[in-house]
Design a protein around this motif. Structure first.
Motif, short mmCIF file in Angstrom:
data_model
loop_
_atom_site.label_atom_id
_atom_site.label_comp_id
_atom_site.label_asym_id
_atom_site.label_seq_id
_atom_site.Cartn_x
_atom_site.Cartn_y
_atom_site.Cartn_z
N THR A 48 33.22 66.22 -27.35
CA THR A 48 33.77 65.66 -28.58
C THR A 48 34.10 64.18 -28.42
O THR A 48 33.95 63.40 -29.36
N ARG A 49 34.53 63.78 -27.21
CA ARG A 49 34.87 62.38 -26.99
C ARG A 49 34.20 61.80 -25.76
O ARG A 49 34.52 60.68 -25.35
N GLU A 50 33.28 62.52 -25.16
CA GLU A 50 32.57 62.05 -23.97
C GLU A 50 31.13 61.72 -24.33
O GLU A 50 30.49 62.45 -25.08
N ARG A 51 30.62 60.64 -23.75
CA ARG A 51 29.25 60.21 -24.04
C ARG A 51 28.59 59.71 -22.77
O ARG A 51 29.25 59.30 -21.82
N ILE A 52 27.26 59.78 -22.78
CA ILE A 52 26.45 59.16 -21.74
C ILE A 52 25.68 58.05 -22.42
O ILE A 52 25.05 58.27 -23.46
N ALA A 53 25.74 56.85 -21.85
CA ALA A 53 25.06 55.71 -22.44
C ALA A 53 24.11 55.09 -21.43
O ALA A 53 24.45 54.93 -20.25
N LEU A 54 22.92 54.76 -21.88
CA LEU A 54 21.94 54.06 -21.06
C LEU A 54 21.88 52.64 -21.59
O LEU A 54 21.51 52.41 -22.73
N ILE A 55 22.28 51.67 -20.74
CA ILE A 55 22.27 50.28 -21.16
C ILE A 55 21.33 49.50 -20.27
O ILE A 55 21.03 49.90 -19.14
N GLU A 56 20.85 48.38 -20.79
CA GLU A 56 19.95 47.52 -20.03
C GLU A 56 20.63 46.16 -19.85
O GLU A 56 21.05 45.52 -20.82
N VAL A 57 20.75 45.76 -18.59
CA VAL A 57 21.38 44.48 -18.24
C VAL A 57 20.47 43.78 -17.25
O VAL A 57 20.22 44.29 -16.16
N GLY A 58 19.98 42.62 -17.62
CA GLY A 58 19.17 41.82 -16.70
C GLY A 58 17.94 42.54 -16.18
O GLY A 58 17.61 42.39 -15.00
N GLY A 59 17.28 43.34 -16.98
CA GLY A 59 16.08 44.04 -16.55
C GLY A 59 16.35 45.37 -15.87
O GLY A 59 15.43 46.12 -15.59
N GLN A 60 17.60 45.69 -15.56
CA GLN A 60 17.95 46.96 -14.95
C GLN A 60 18.59 47.86 -16.00
O GLN A 60 19.31 47.40 -16.87
N GLN A 61 18.32 49.14 -15.87
CA GLN A 61 18.95 50.10 -16.75
C GLN A 61 20.02 50.86 -15.98
O GLN A 61 19.81 51.28 -14.85
N ILE A 62 21.19 50.98 -16.62
CA ILE A 62 22.35 51.61 -15.98
C ILE A 62 22.78 52.78 -16.85
O ILE A 62 22.94 52.64 -18.06
N LEU B 36 25.73 55.14 -17.89
CA LEU B 36 27.19 55.11 -17.86
C LEU B 36 27.76 56.39 -18.45
O LEU B 36 27.23 56.93 -19.42
N GLY B 37 28.87 56.86 -17.89
CA GLY B 37 29.64 57.95 -18.46
C GLY B 37 30.85 57.35 -19.15
O GLY B 37 31.62 56.61 -18.53
N VAL B 38 31.00 57.63 -20.43
CA VAL B 38 32.08 57.03 -21.22
C VAL B 38 33.01 58.13 -21.68
O VAL B 38 32.60 59.08 -22.34
N THR B 39 34.29 58.01 -21.29
CA THR B 39 35.34 58.92 -21.74
C THR B 39 36.42 58.09 -22.40
O THR B 39 36.41 56.86 -22.30
N PRO B 40 37.39 58.71 -23.06
CA PRO B 40 38.45 57.92 -23.68
C PRO B 40 39.28 57.11 -22.69
O PRO B 40 39.85 56.09 -23.04
N SER B 41 39.33 57.56 -21.44
CA SER B 41 40.18 56.87 -20.46
C SER B 41 39.40 56.01 -19.48
O SER B 41 40.01 55.19 -18.79
N ALA B 42 38.08 56.17 -19.36
CA ALA B 42 37.35 55.42 -18.34
C ALA B 42 35.87 55.29 -18.68
O ALA B 42 35.34 56.07 -19.48
N ILE B 43 35.24 54.29 -18.06
CA ILE B 43 33.79 54.12 -18.12
C ILE B 43 33.33 54.06 -16.66
O ILE B 43 33.81 53.22 -15.90
#
Length: 149
Positions: A86-100, A102-109
């Motif tokens: 309900t409040r947790e997500r997985i995000a795929l981001i691209e920074v400088g040619g690399q893909q990372i 991330l696990g995103v929760t209300p209290s931490a990334i």
């Protein structure tokens, strides 16, 4: 009772004259006018147009101010986001040619994984492919099944 009859008859005869005299001594006030319906509608319409114009103006200013923050939005791209809870997500981001990943929760990334080579092309991520994969994972075919009766 008959002795009061002349006084009552006199009162009945004089009462309309007294009422007329008191009505004529009052200063006439402005006549009561019926409301101007067309004027009221025009006034309300112009007020509504003014309020809508203010709302659109504020939205335009806010959009313009987001670009003035000095941040380079092209440096980080969100390739994909998937809700896990309900409040947790997985995000795929691209920074400088690399893909990372991330696990995103209300209290931490937290960084889950850093990919050396891109997993998903950020420019060609199509929603049709995602929907097809989702239906496959759910055990349903992409096209409707044909009936063989």
């Amino acid at each position: 009772m008959w002795s009061r009859l002349p006084g009552i008859s006199l009162l009945v005869l004089v009462a309309p004259a007294l009422a007329q005299e008191t009505a004529s001594t009052e200063t006439p006030t402005s006549p009561i006018r019926s409301p101007d319906t067309l004027g009221t509608i025009v006034s309300l319409g112009l007020g509504l147009v003014a309020v809508i114009a203010v709302i659109y103006g504020c939205a335009w200013i806010i959009r313009r101010m987001n670009g003035m923050t000095g941040m380079n939005n092209n440096a980080i791209k969100v390739v994909s986001v998937m809700a896990i809870g309900t409040r947790e997500r997985i995000a795929l981001i691209e920074v400088g040619g690399q893909q990372i990943l991330l696990g995103v929760t209300p209290s931490a990334i937290r960084t889950l994984h850093v990919f050396d080579e891109p997993v998903v092309d950020a420019g060609n991520a199509s929603s049709g492919e995602f929907a097809r994969r989702l239906h496959t994972m759910m055990g349903k075919s992409w096209t409707a099944p044909t009936r063989n009766d």
